[in-house]
Design an enzyme around this catalytic site. Structure first.
Site, PDB file in Angstrom:
ATOM      1  CG  HIS A  65      -0.207  -0.025   2.531  1.00  0.00           C
ATOM      2  ND1 HIS A  65       0.261  -1.203   3.079  1.00  0.00           N
ATOM      3  CD2 HIS A  65       0.138   0.944   3.418  1.00  0.00           C
ATOM      4  CE1 HIS A  65       0.846  -0.955   4.230  1.00  0.00           C
ATOM      5  NE2 HIS A  65       0.801   0.349   4.459  1.00  0.00           N
ATOM      6  CB  CYS A 226       2.639   1.571  10.177  1.00  0.00           C
ATOM      7  SG  CYS A 226       1.177   1.990   9.205  1.00  0.00           S
TER       8      CYS A 226
END
Length: 724
Positions: A65, A226
């Site tokens: 992603h 993240c």
């Protein structure tokens, strides 16, 4: 999520055998639907995200992603691989692969929906249903939440929380017939309580059995984050909450994702018995959790082994292990150092050393720019004899230009005097936080006193940080901790660093600095040209990165004195000229051969004119990130040409920054501009030739700004570039 995934974005027979091929196959489906405008640019962004941290998860899941300027709307593609694709998970290849594409400016609502998918991936019924789906439309409907994952799937909503009759919501609510937010009624009953023992109460002389107060559950607050903040952040939160419900522990998670974050209530933090920080980027406002038992780990650990983390926190709480308060640690460190707070978990000492040095350089550069430009303006107004002017405190005439020139020159000189102390102080700060500042500044000032220069400053900074870290390892009685950061650490560290700089290593470093200065002053002819070419290569290698900063610092070190040598000013001129080449070349290339670039790159090219003219090498980064194998080598060749020509022409520069705006202050300005133009033309020609060799495949689905085939889009089978 209905507009994010359709049957056309599902491949139930994905045949790719590598993660790059899998990402390309799914991305091509996005391109075909107009969700991605530039296949190669988008894949470069995916690869750059993958390089930060593998996106494979235990349980056979891969979630490549990224956020990219080449994405028109939030999009999700799903592939199912029979053979499996290795995405770096510990338990082996992934058979369920989700490619998540978010626009660079995606709004919070879309990012929240993507985070909901990440939470669903922690539901075993959901992944099992995807593995058994027989049609693309059914899989897409399942992902959209239009089809139940299994017999129990109806009890879980799209945010991954069970309904009011099931286990609690994402805030760790308890089991049983609680309220809609999962609570069981009382404030302390938000998680499954331990079994309560029965008691008795006397009412009117009769003993009537009464239930005892339920035991308060163990409470944990957690933060997950993240690098991209789209997937792992929310999967880790869901995993921790699920594990907490299973173990009867109340877990409240703050997700610091791309959609922003809602801070935990201070009262919730105060009532917590332990803390879990699962992150791969710096935790924002980390000091809120000081003084509690804390487990600090990577985000994947929370996804793969949440039960172990909860157990670790409980064990630390049982042993009474807590983190230091913000200013009350064993040495007043307040936890992690600035480098550790800003880095990724598991970094080696080589990476940390580079960041320590760059910490010092980043704080030093503003002093370089301000002081250098002020000195250069003083020379421009009053001539090069202005360095012999008396102090403006003794002689200043408001109507005389020479007085103003002397004022500018002397202010710049004061700013320059801070360079080495600031460099040393903030190297130590990067290593040991605020306790490193005092010995760092003292060591840097000593380096100036003994003529050890920048080499002495580097050594002083590293030694200061090491001394403070060593002191912090010494066990200190709790009663003395309060005076450690204010009295003991500054006193001891400054004394040790001063002794080492004055008596032990100062003279050898000063001799080395003098030898390097003599060598630079003796450079002429071919040696000077070769040095200019080398510095040009370094300036264009990573466009503002560590290698670029090494070359720039080397140049500014030579002119950061009251009377820099001619060789030092030639080096500064060569470095600035080479640094201007990449953005100017990209701007020129997008102007003369615009069809080789997509619409976004052509827009970036317009801005690159100004950035390049201002000596901001980072203006070429968007081009290098999208096509590094063509842009970076071309930039390096042009930078080497410019650096070599600048040295050969004998151009000199006293200002450390400014680009074309300080050309009047440059020695041999016309030849200097010729050197820049030559490098720009070389880089432009190479980029155009290399991009022109890339042949588009007829019928490619990549689209240009007008809706037709984009000549800049490579064949679907072309080799994917590696992100810079």
């Amino acid at each position: 999520m209905s507009d994010m995934i359709t049957a056309d974005l599902v491949d139930l027979d994905l045949s790719a055998d590598t993660k790059e091929a899998a990402a390309r196959a799914l991305a091509e489906r996005m391109v075909a639907l107009g969700r991605v405008t530039d296949l190669e640019g988008f894949l470069a962004d995916v690869a750059a995200r993958e390089a930060q941290m593998p996106t494979g998860l235990d349980g056979g899941i891969g979630i490549p992603h990224c956020r990219s300027e080449h994405v028109t709307e939030p999009t999700l593609a799903f592939g199912r691989s029979a053979a499996g694709v290795d995405f770096g998970a510990a338990d082996g290849p992934a058979d369920l692969i989700f490619l998540i594409a978010a626009p660079a400016g995606a709004d919070d609502a879309h990012l929240t929906i993507l985070s909901s998918l990440a939470r669903q991936l922690m539901n075993a019924e959901f992944t099992a249903a995807l593995r058994s789906a027989g049609a693309a439309a059914a899989a897409a409907a399942l992902i959209r939440g239009e089809q139940p994952a299994g017999a129990d799937a109806g009890a879980r909503d799209r945010n991954g929380a069970r309904d009011r009759n099931g286990a609690g919501d994402r805030n760790g609510a308890g089991a049983g017939g609680g309220s809609e937010d999962g609570s069981a009624g009382g404030q302390d009953s938000v998680a499954a309580p331990a079994a309560a023992s029965a008691g008795t109460a006397t009412v009117g002389g009769d003993e009537t059995p009464q239930p005892a107060e339920p035991a308060r559950p163990f409470r944990i607050v957690a933060v997950t984050s993240c690098p991209t903040g789209i997937a792992h952040t929310y999967m880790a939160a869901e995993s921790l909450e699920n594990a907490g419900r299973e173990e009867g522990v109340e877990v409240v998670v703050e997700t610091q994702g791309s959609a922003g974050f809602t801070r935990l209530d201070p009262a919730v933090i105060a009532a917590a018995d332990g803390v879990i920080l699962a992150h791969d980027v710096a935790v924002r406002e980390k000091d809120r959790f000081a003084g509690k038992p804390t487990v600090d780990t990577g985000v994947k650990a929370a996804i793969n082994r949440p039960g172990e983390l909860i157990g670790e926190v409980r064990d630390k709480a049982a042993r009474g292990e807590v983190t230091a308060a913000a200013a009350d640690g064993p040495a007043g460190s307040g936890g992690a150092t600035p480098v550790e707070r800003g880095g990724e978990s598991g970094e080696g000492y080589g990476t940390k050393l580079r960041k320590w040095l760059m910490s010092g350089v980043s704080y030093m550069v503003p002093f370089v720019a301000a002081g250098g430009l002020l000195i250069a303006l003083g020379f421009a107004i009053g001539g090069y004899e202005i360095n012999k002017a008396p102090s403006v405190m003794d002689h200043f005439v408001w109507t005389q230009a020479d007085s103003w020139a002397a004022l500018l020159f002397q202010i710049g000189g004061v700013a320059f005097a801070f360079l080495v102390p600031v460099l040393a102080g903030y190297i130590a700060y990067g290593m040991a936080d605020r306790p490193g500042l005092v010995p760092g500044f003292v060591g840097g000032s000593i380096a100036l006193t003994i003529n050890a220069g920048f080499l002495g400053g580097l050594a002083a900074g590293l030694i200061s940080g090491a001394v403070v870290l060593a002191i912090q390892r010494v066990p200190i009685p709790k009663a003395l901790r309060g005076i450690m950061p204010v009295v003991v650490i500054p006193l001891v560290s400054a004394a040790v660093v001063g002794f080492l700089m004055f008596v032990v290593i100062g003279k050898p470093i000063a001799s080395a600095q003098e030898g390097m200065t003599d060598w630079l002053n003796g450079l002429s002819g071919a040696n000077a040209v070769l040095l200019g070419a080398l510095l040009g290569l370094m300036m264009c290698f990573d466009l503002g990165g560590p290698v670029n900063k090494v070359a720039y610092t080397f140049a500014t070190a030579g002119i950061a004195v009251a009377s820099p040598s001619d060789s030092a000013m030639k080096i500064m001129a060569a470095v600035m000229a080479a640094g201007m080449v990449p953005p100017l070349a990209m701007a020129l290339a997008t102007t003369v051969r615009g069809r080789l670039f997509n619409a976004a790159e052509r827009e970036n090219g317009k801005a690159a004119w100004v950035l390049g003219a201002s000596f901001i090498s980072e203006g070429a980064i968007p081009f290098a990130a999208a096509d590094p194998l063509r842009v970076i080598p071309s930039s390096m060749v042009g930078g080497a040409v410019t650096g070599a020509l600048s040295m050969a022409f004998g151009a000199t520069l006293r200002a450390p920054h400014g680009g074309v705006f300080v050309v009047p202050l440059i020695g041999n300005p016309l030849l200097y501009l010729v050197a820049i133009a030559a490098g720009v033309c070389v880089t432009t020609a190479l980029v155009i030739v290399l991009k022109g060799l890339r042949k588009p495949v007829p019928g490619t689905s990549a689209q240009g700004p007008g809706g037709g085939a984009d000549p800049s889009a490579p064949a679907p089978g072309a080799k994917q570039p590696v992100a810079a």
